[in-house]
Design a protein around this motif. Structure first.
Motif, PDB file in Angstrom:
ATOM      1  N   ILE A   1       0.986  -1.275   0.004  1.00 62.74           N
ATOM      2  CA  ILE A   1       0.053  -0.225   0.015  1.00 62.74           C
ATOM      3  C   ILE A   1       1.025   1.219  -0.002  1.00 62.74           C
ATOM      4  O   ILE A   1       1.562   1.366   0.667  1.00 62.74           O
ATOM      5  CB  ILE A   1      -0.872   0.073   1.228  1.00 62.74           C
ATOM      6  N   THR A   2       0.521   2.159  -0.868  1.00 63.82           N
ATOM      7  CA  THR A   2       1.116   3.560  -0.879  1.00 63.82           C
ATOM      8  C   THR A   2       0.164   4.370  -0.371  1.00 63.82           C
ATOM      9  O   THR A   2      -0.772   4.441  -1.054  1.00 63.82           O
ATOM     10  CB  THR A   2       1.847   3.699  -2.221  1.00 63.82           C
ATOM     11  N   ILE A   3       0.413   5.475   0.352  1.00 61.14           N
ATOM     12  CA  ILE A   3      -0.450   6.429   0.533  1.00 61.14           C
ATOM     13  C   ILE A   3       0.108   7.847   0.001  1.00 61.14           C
ATOM     14  O   ILE A   3       1.083   8.134   0.356  1.00 61.14           O
ATOM     15  CB  ILE A   3      -0.574   6.783   2.105  1.00 61.14           C
ATOM     16  N   GLU A   4      -0.795   8.671  -0.833  1.00 62.54           N
ATOM     17  CA  GLU A   4      -0.336   9.685  -1.434  1.00 62.54           C
ATOM     18  C   GLU A   4      -1.152  10.986  -0.809  1.00 62.54           C
ATOM     19  O   GLU A   4      -2.222  10.867  -1.116  1.00 62.54           O
ATOM     20  CB  GLU A   4      -0.454   9.533  -3.016  1.00 62.54           C
ATOM     21  N   TYR A   5      -0.582  11.487   0.086  1.00 65.97           N
ATOM     22  CA  TYR A   5      -1.244  12.634   0.677  1.00 65.97           C
ATOM     23  C   TYR A   5      -1.409  14.163  -0.203  1.00 65.97           C
ATOM     24  O   TYR A   5      -0.282  14.156  -1.205  1.00 65.97           O
ATOM     25  CB  TYR A   5      -0.535  13.210   1.743  1.00 65.97           C
ATOM     26  N   CYS A   6      -1.977  14.985  -0.051  1.00 68.15           N
ATOM     27  CA  CYS A   6      -2.357  16.126  -0.520  1.00 68.15           C
ATOM     28  C   CYS A   6      -2.503  15.678  -2.223  1.00 68.15           C
ATOM     29  O   CYS A   6      -1.957  16.544  -3.120  1.00 68.15           O
ATOM     30  CB  CYS A   6      -1.195  17.042  -0.479  1.00 68.15           C
ATOM     31  N   SER A   7      -3.317  14.839  -2.557  1.00 66.14           N
ATOM     32  CA  SER A   7      -3.525  14.530  -4.070  1.00 66.14           C
ATOM     33  C   SER A   7      -4.715  14.297  -4.480  1.00 66.14           C
ATOM     34  O   SER A   7      -5.699  14.134  -3.405  1.00 66.14           O
ATOM     35  CB  SER A   7      -2.778  13.225  -4.092  1.00 66.14           C
ATOM     36  N   ALA A   8      -5.032  14.414  -5.668  1.00 65.03           N
ATOM     37  CA  ALA A   8      -6.591  14.475  -6.182  1.00 65.03           C
ATOM     38  C   ALA A   8      -6.160  13.989  -7.720  1.00 65.03           C
ATOM     39  O   ALA A   8      -5.389  14.021  -8.311  1.00 65.03           O
ATOM     40  CB  ALA A   8      -7.331  15.835  -6.348  1.00 65.03           C
ATOM     41  N   VAL A   9      -7.470  13.199  -8.186  1.00 63.90           N
ATOM     42  CA  VAL A   9      -7.445  12.793  -9.319  1.00 63.90           C
ATOM     43  C   VAL A   9      -7.677  13.875 -10.409  1.00 63.90           C
ATOM     44  O   VAL A   9      -8.382  14.857 -10.282  1.00 63.90           O
ATOM     45  CB  VAL A   9      -8.709  11.819  -9.825  1.00 63.90           C
ATOM     46  N   ARG A  10      -6.519  13.975 -11.550  1.00 59.66           N
ATOM     47  CA  ARG A  10      -6.817  15.113 -12.421  1.00 59.66           C
ATOM     48  C   ARG A  10      -7.552  14.316 -13.674  1.00 59.66           C
ATOM     49  O   ARG A  10      -8.138  15.210 -14.416  1.00 59.66           O
ATOM     50  CB  ARG A  10      -5.218  15.385 -12.751  1.00 59.66           C
ATOM     51  N   ALA A  11      -7.066  13.066 -14.120  1.00 58.79           N
ATOM     52  CA  ALA A  11      -7.401  12.667 -15.316  1.00 58.79           C
ATOM     53  C   ALA A  11      -7.512  11.224 -15.546  1.00 58.79           C
ATOM     54  O   ALA A  11      -6.709  10.696 -14.636  1.00 58.79           O
ATOM     55  CB  ALA A  11      -6.746  13.417 -16.488  1.00 58.79           C
ATOM     56  N   LEU A  12      -8.343  10.469 -16.270  1.00 63.25           N
ATOM     57  CA  LEU A  12      -8.236   8.876 -16.303  1.00 63.25           C
ATOM     58  C   LEU A  12      -7.813   8.672 -17.745  1.00 63.25           C
ATOM     59  O   LEU A  12      -8.337   9.594 -18.593  1.00 63.25           O
ATOM     60  CB  LEU A  12      -9.720   8.449 -15.937  1.00 63.25           C
ATOM     61  N   HIS A  13      -7.182   7.664 -17.996  1.00 62.59           N
ATOM     62  CA  HIS A  13      -6.907   7.271 -19.397  1.00 62.59           C
ATOM     63  C   HIS A  13      -7.087   5.822 -19.476  1.00 62.59           C
ATOM     64  O   HIS A  13      -7.011   4.923 -18.838  1.00 62.59           O
ATOM     65  CB  HIS A  13      -5.274   7.540 -19.124  1.00 62.59           C
ATOM     66  N   GLY A  14      -7.223   5.602 -20.774  1.00 66.15           N
ATOM     67  CA  GLY A  14      -7.799   4.433 -21.333  1.00 66.15           C
ATOM     68  C   GLY A  14      -8.638   4.331 -22.261  1.00 66.15           C
ATOM     69  O   GLY A  14      -9.248   5.291 -22.685  1.00 66.15           O
ATOM     70  N   GLY A  15      -9.256   2.914 -22.909  1.00 66.14           N
ATOM     71  CA  GLY A  15     -10.101   3.012 -23.985  1.00 66.14           C
ATOM     72  C   GLY A  15     -11.196   2.438 -23.296  1.00 66.14           C
ATOM     73  O   GLY A  15     -11.955   2.932 -22.366  1.00 66.14           O
ATOM     74  N   GLU A  16     -11.354   1.067 -23.578  1.00 57.77           N
ATOM     75  CA  GLU A  16     -12.566   0.320 -23.081  1.00 57.77           C
ATOM     76  C   GLU A  16     -12.368   0.019 -21.460  1.00 57.77           C
ATOM     77  O   GLU A  16     -13.258  -0.241 -20.677  1.00 57.77           O
ATOM     78  CB  GLU A  16     -12.858  -1.015 -23.774  1.00 57.77           C
ATOM     79  N   ARG A  17     -11.028   0.081 -20.848  1.00 59.63           N
ATOM     80  CA  ARG A  17     -10.821  -0.006 -19.539  1.00 59.63           C
ATOM     81  C   ARG A  17      -9.978   1.197 -19.138  1.00 59.63           C
ATOM     82  O   ARG A  17      -9.075   1.546 -19.803  1.00 59.63           O
ATOM     83  CB  ARG A  17     -10.263  -1.634 -19.409  1.00 59.63           C
ATOM     84  N   LEU A  18      -9.785   1.280 -17.866  1.00 58.54           N
ATOM     85  CA  LEU A  18      -8.761   2.148 -17.238  1.00 58.54           C
ATOM     86  C   LEU A  18      -7.372   1.557 -17.407  1.00 58.54           C
ATOM     87  O   LEU A  18      -7.143   0.166 -17.204  1.00 58.54           O
ATOM     88  CB  LEU A  18      -9.111   2.038 -15.716  1.00 58.54           C
TER      89      LEU A  18
END
Length: 165
Positions: A49-66
């Motif tokens: 497990i990695t914990i990333e603090y002060c973070s937010a999702v900016r964009a999702l990438h992929g076609g039929e799946r992530l």
């Protein structure tokens, strides 16, 4: 996983059992105010497990799946991309209690006050006799399914007693 509360922590612990690696994205600078200390300690100690603090999702990438997720680090202002095959969000819940406003005492977030804070004689009783509340909807409760089931069964007997005088 996006989130910082107990539900996100429990879910990420479950996912880490079968995934090669899981990442927890937390908007804040720590988990101290939003997650039980025993759970956050377990997350921090788990090498998968990695914990990333002060973070937010900016964009999702992929076609039929992530395929990947772009993350924004609010401390540095930088964006970075992580490979990912799934994304889960558990970023808090809003209680659906507006319909109770004026009928029972609600806290500023809309959770139902029970027990002492509602001037009631039972931990599950609200400010209105005959109306009870359990787990997730209660002000100050720890949101856990098992507790809700147990509390619900106890409240059924209290409700039965109330209705039968």
């Amino acid at each position: 996983m996006v989130g910082g509360g107990n539900s996100a922590g429990q879910t990420i612990m479950f996912l880490s059992r079968s995934a090669n690696h899981v990442c927890l994205l937390v908007r804040g600078t720590s988990l101290a105010s939003s997650m039980s200390s025993y759970l956050s300690s377990r997350l921090e100690a788990d090498l998968k497990i990695t914990i990333e603090y002060c973070s937010a999702v900016r964009a999702l990438h992929g076609g039929e799946r992530l395929d990947a997720v772009t993350i924004h680090d609010s401390q540095s202002g930088a964006d970075y991309t992580l490979s990912a095959c799934a994304l889960f969000t558990m970023v808090g819940a809003q209680p659906n209690t507006a319909w109770l406003s004026g009928l029972v005492k609600l806290d500023p977030q809309g959770y139902v006050e029970t027990g002492e804070s509602a001037s009631a004689d039972s931990p599950d009783a609200t400010s209105q006799p005959g109306i009870f509340a359990v787990r997730d909807v209660r002000s100050g409760s720890v949101k856990r399914v098992a507790s809700a089931v147990g509390e619900g069964s106890v409240v059924i007997s209290k409700l039965w007693s109330y209705m039968n005088g």
